[in-house]
Design an enzyme around this catalytic site. Structure first.
Site, PDB file in Angstrom:
ATOM      1  N   GLU A  80      -1.642  -8.519   4.364  1.00 38.26           N
ATOM      2  CA  GLU A  80      -1.392  -9.010   5.767  1.00 38.26           C
ATOM      3  C   GLU A  80      -3.083  -9.399   6.022  1.00 38.26           C
ATOM      4  OE1 GLU A  80      -1.177  -4.810   5.896  1.00 38.26           O
ATOM      5  OE2 GLU A  80      -0.708  -6.923   4.553  1.00 38.26           O
TER       6      GLU A  80
ATOM      7  N   CYS B 197       0.797  -1.347  -0.176  1.00 37.12           N
ATOM      8  CA  CYS B 197      -0.534   0.163   0.117  1.00 37.12           C
ATOM      9  C   CYS B 197       1.362   1.325  -0.100  1.00 37.12           C
ATOM     10  CB  CYS B 197      -0.873   0.240   0.935  1.00 37.12           C
ATOM     11  SG  CYS B 197      -2.288   1.254   1.221  1.00 37.12           S
TER      12      CYS B 197
ATOM     13  N   HIS C 112      -3.304  -5.070   0.840  1.00 37.73           N
ATOM     14  CA  HIS C 112      -3.335  -5.591   1.578  1.00 37.73           C
ATOM     15  C   HIS C 112      -3.227  -7.218   2.094  1.00 37.73           C
ATOM     16  CE1 HIS C 112      -2.683  -1.454   4.133  1.00 37.73           C
ATOM     17  NE2 HIS C 112      -3.293  -1.512   3.212  1.00 37.73           N
TER      18      HIS C 112
END
Length: 525
Positions: free
Chosen positions: A183, A86, A181
Site C-alpha cells: 500500500e 505483514c 507493504h
C-alpha cells in the site's frame, strides 16, 4: 437508475498499522468500494457485509504473544480471497497451522524480494530480473517477526536474504500473504499488486468513480430528504463546500447554508465564500457576522484546548440561533468524512488516544431535533476533493493547504485579540501570495504564519520600533502523521520577511520554524 456502486466490495480488517487507511485508499483508487473495520468483528457482521475479498492489515503487535489480535476464524471459511499484509500474513500463517517466530533482526526499509514461484498475485509484475532469471521486486518492509513455516497447502512465492517466506500463496483457496507493504508508494509495484488482487482474483468491477459517487449521493439525498428543507453550516473548507454542492444539486433551493464569519478567518475569506457560493453557484446563503461574539468569548483565555472548546461552543450557539429562524428545516447536513467515522468507531478493545480535541465532532445541542444528512461519510479526503472537481469547484480551493477548524484562534498564541488577528491575517496573506509567486505553494504540504504575543525591538529609518513577532511555518509530509520542515530558499524567506515588516505596521520581526513532527506538532497550538 443509478448504478449500484457498492455492488462489489472489499473488507479490510485493521490490526493497528499506521498504513491501514492507505490500503483502503488504494483499493478505492482502483475503483472498488471497501470498508475498514477493527479486527475483532463477528462472523455475522462479515456475512452481512458480504465482501468479495478480505485484506488483513499490518499491525504493531507480535503474533507470538498469546493475547495479540487474530483474524476471526470465519475469514478463512467465507469462501472469498484473503490477502494478509505483514502482520496480516503472520496471523494468517499462524492461524492456519504455520509457525511464526520473533526475529532478532528487524527488516525495516527498502528491500529486494525475489519471486521464486509464479502466482496470480504477482503475474507479470517485476522491477528487475535476478542473475538466475527470476523476477525481483523493490518493496518496503517493516517487521520484526517472520513466518518460519508456512501452512499446509501453501507455497512460498517470494524470499529475501533474511526472510525465507516473504510471500506465500494457496492458489486453490485464493489466500495470499506478503511480508512487505504493497500500500505504500515505496513498494514500486504495490498498486498493481493490489489491483490484481481486487480485480483479477476477487473479480471486482471498477464502479466507484467521482461521477458515480455523485449520482449515488444525489439519489440518496433526494430519497432521504424528500421535499423537506436542509440547513448546512458552510465554512468554505473542502468538506462543507462539497456537501453544499452535492445537496444543492440534489434538492436545489431546499438547502440553506449558514456561513458564520467568526473573525478568525483568512484575509477576505468571508467575501470569497459569499461570492463563490452565493453569486457564482446560486446557493441560498445566510452570512452571520459574529466576530464580536467570538472574540468576547475568547477574552482572557490563553490555553489552546480551552480556546478550541470556546470557539466550538459559540459556533454551536450561533448556528442554533440561526437554525431556529428556519422553521421548516428538518435536516442538518454535516461534512463528516470516512476517517471521522473510523475514529469514532474505534475497536471495542479501545486503544485510541486524544492528542487535540476536534472542533467539529459532536457538540450540537440535544434539543436540535433534526435528522442528519452526511453525504461524505463513506469518502476519504482525496475522494472528497475529486468529487468536488467533478462538481465544478475550483482546483485552487479544493487543494488549498489545510486550515484548522478554530482558524486563527489557534494560530494566535495565547489570548486572541482583534489586533493580533488583523496583523496575522495580513502577514499570512503575504507569505501565501509569495509561495504562489515563486511556484512553491504546491511543493510544500502546508504553510502558514503564527502570531507570537511577544514584542521585539526593531529599527525603521532612524527610529526604534518595539513591535510584534510572527513565525513562518512550512512543512513537507505525505500523511500529516510525521512531517519535515520545508527547506525554503533563504532569498525567498528574506523577501517574505522584508515585505511583512515593511508593509505591516505593528510587526518588527519574522522568524522561521525549523521543527519537525515529531517532536513538534505541525500547528503550534
Amino acid at each position: 437508475m443509478s448504478k449500484n456502486i457498492h455492488k462489489h466490495r472489499i473488507l479490510i480488517l485493521d490490526f493497528g498499522s499506521q498504513y491501514t487507511q492507505l490500503i483502503a485508499r488504494r483499493v478505492r483508487e482502483i475503483g472498488v468500494y471497501c470498508e475498514l473495520w477493527a479486527w475483532d468483528v463477528t462472523e455475522e457482521q462479515i456475512r452481512e457485509f458480504n465482501p468479495d475479498g478480505i485484506i488483513l492489515s499490518g499491525g504493531p503487535e507480535s503474533v507470538t504473544e498469546s493475547d495479540s489480535p487474530r483474524a476471526p476464524e470465519y475469514v478463512f471459511n467465507a469462501g472469498v480471497p484473503v490477502l494478509g499484509v505483514c502482520y496480516g500474513m503472520q496471523t494468517m500463517a499462524e492461524q492456519l497451522g504455520g509457525k511464526v517466530e520473533s526475529s532478532d533482526k528487524r527488516e525495516f526499509g527498502y528491500a529486494k524480494v525475489k519471486l521464486v514461484k509464479d502466482s496470480e498475485l504477482f503475474h507479470n509484475i517485476e522491477d528487475a530480473i535476478t542473475e538466475d532469471g527470476r523476477p525481483e521486486l523493490d518493496v518496503w518492509m517493516s517487521h520484526g517477526d517472520k513466518v518460519m513455516e508456512i501452512p499446509v497447502d501453501f507455497v512460498t512465492i517470494a524470499v529475501t536474504p533474511t526472510c525465507p517466506h516473504a510471500a506465500m500463496a494457496n492458489e486453490a483457496k485464493r489466500f495470499y500473504g506478503v511480508q512487505f507493504h504493497p500500500e505504500v508508494t515505496h513498494t514500486v509495484q504495490g498498486a498493481r499488486m493490489l489491483e490484481r488482487f481486487v480485480k483479477e482474483i476477487c473479480h471486482c468491477e471498477a464502479l466507484w468513480t467521482p461521477a458515480t459517487i455523485i449520482e449515488d449521493a444525489v439519489a440518496r439525498i433526494r430519497e432521504q430528504v424528500g421535499t423537506d428543507e436542509v440547513i448546512l453550516g458552510l465554512s468554505g473548507g473542502v468538506d462543507s463546500s462539497v456537501v453544499a454542492m452535492l445537496i444543492h444539486r440534489a434538492v436545489g433551493k431546499q438547502l440553506t447554508c449558514v456561513f458564520v464569519d467568526n473573525g478568525l478567518l483568512r484575509l477576505n475569506e468571508g467575501q470569497q465564500v459569499m461570492e463563490m457560493f452565493g453569486d457564482h453557484f446560486g446557493l441560498n446563503i445566510i452570512k452571520v457576522d459574529a466576530e464580536e461574539r467570538f472574540l468576547s468569548a475568547l477574552k482572557g483565555i490563553a490555553d489552546p484546548e480551552l480556546k478550541r472548546k470556546a470557539i466550538g461552543r459559540v459556533f454551536v450557539e450561533v448556528f442554533d440561533d440561526e437554525s431556529k429562524k428556519l422553521k421548516n428545516a428538518k435536516w442538518l447536513a454535516q461534512g463528516t468524512i470516512y476517517p471521522d467515522v473510523i475514529e469514532s468507531a474505534a475497536s471495542k478493545t479501545g486503544k485510541a488516544h486524544v492528542i487535540k480535541s476536534h472542533h467539529n465532532v459532536g457538540g450540537l445541542p440535544d434539543d436540535m431535533k433534526m435528522g442528519l444528512v452526511e453525504p461524505l461519510r463513506e469518502l476519504f479526503k482525496d475522494e472528497v476533493r475529486r468529487v468536488g472537481l467533478e462538481l465544478g469547484l475550483p482546483y485552487n480551493m479544493l487543494y488549498r493547504h489545510p486550515f484548522p477548524g478554530p482558524g486563527l484562534g489557534v494560530r494566535v498564541l495565547g489570548e486572541v485579540k482583534k489586533e493580533y488577528c488583523d496583523l496575522l491575517r495580513r502577514a499570512d496573506a503575504i507569505f501565501i501570495e509569495e509561495l504562489h509567486n515563486a511556484d512553491l505553494y504546491n511543493k510544500v504540504s502546508q504553510a502558514f504564519t503564527v502570531f507570537l504575543p511577544v514584542r521585539s525591538v526593531g529599527v525603521m529609518g532612524d527610529g526604534r520600533k518595539y513591535d510584534w513577532v510572527v513565525s513562518l511555518r512550512a512543512v513537507e509530509t505525505i500523511d500529516f502523521m510525521t512531517a519535515h520542515w520545508a527547506h525554503l530558499p533563504y532569498d525567498f524567506l528574506g523577501h517574505v520577511s522584508n515585505r511583512i515588516i515593511n508593509e505591516i505596521n505593528g510587526i518588527s520581526r519574522v522568524v522561521y520554524d525549523i521543527s519537525g513532527k515529531p517532536p513538534a506538532t505541525i500547528e503550534w497550538e
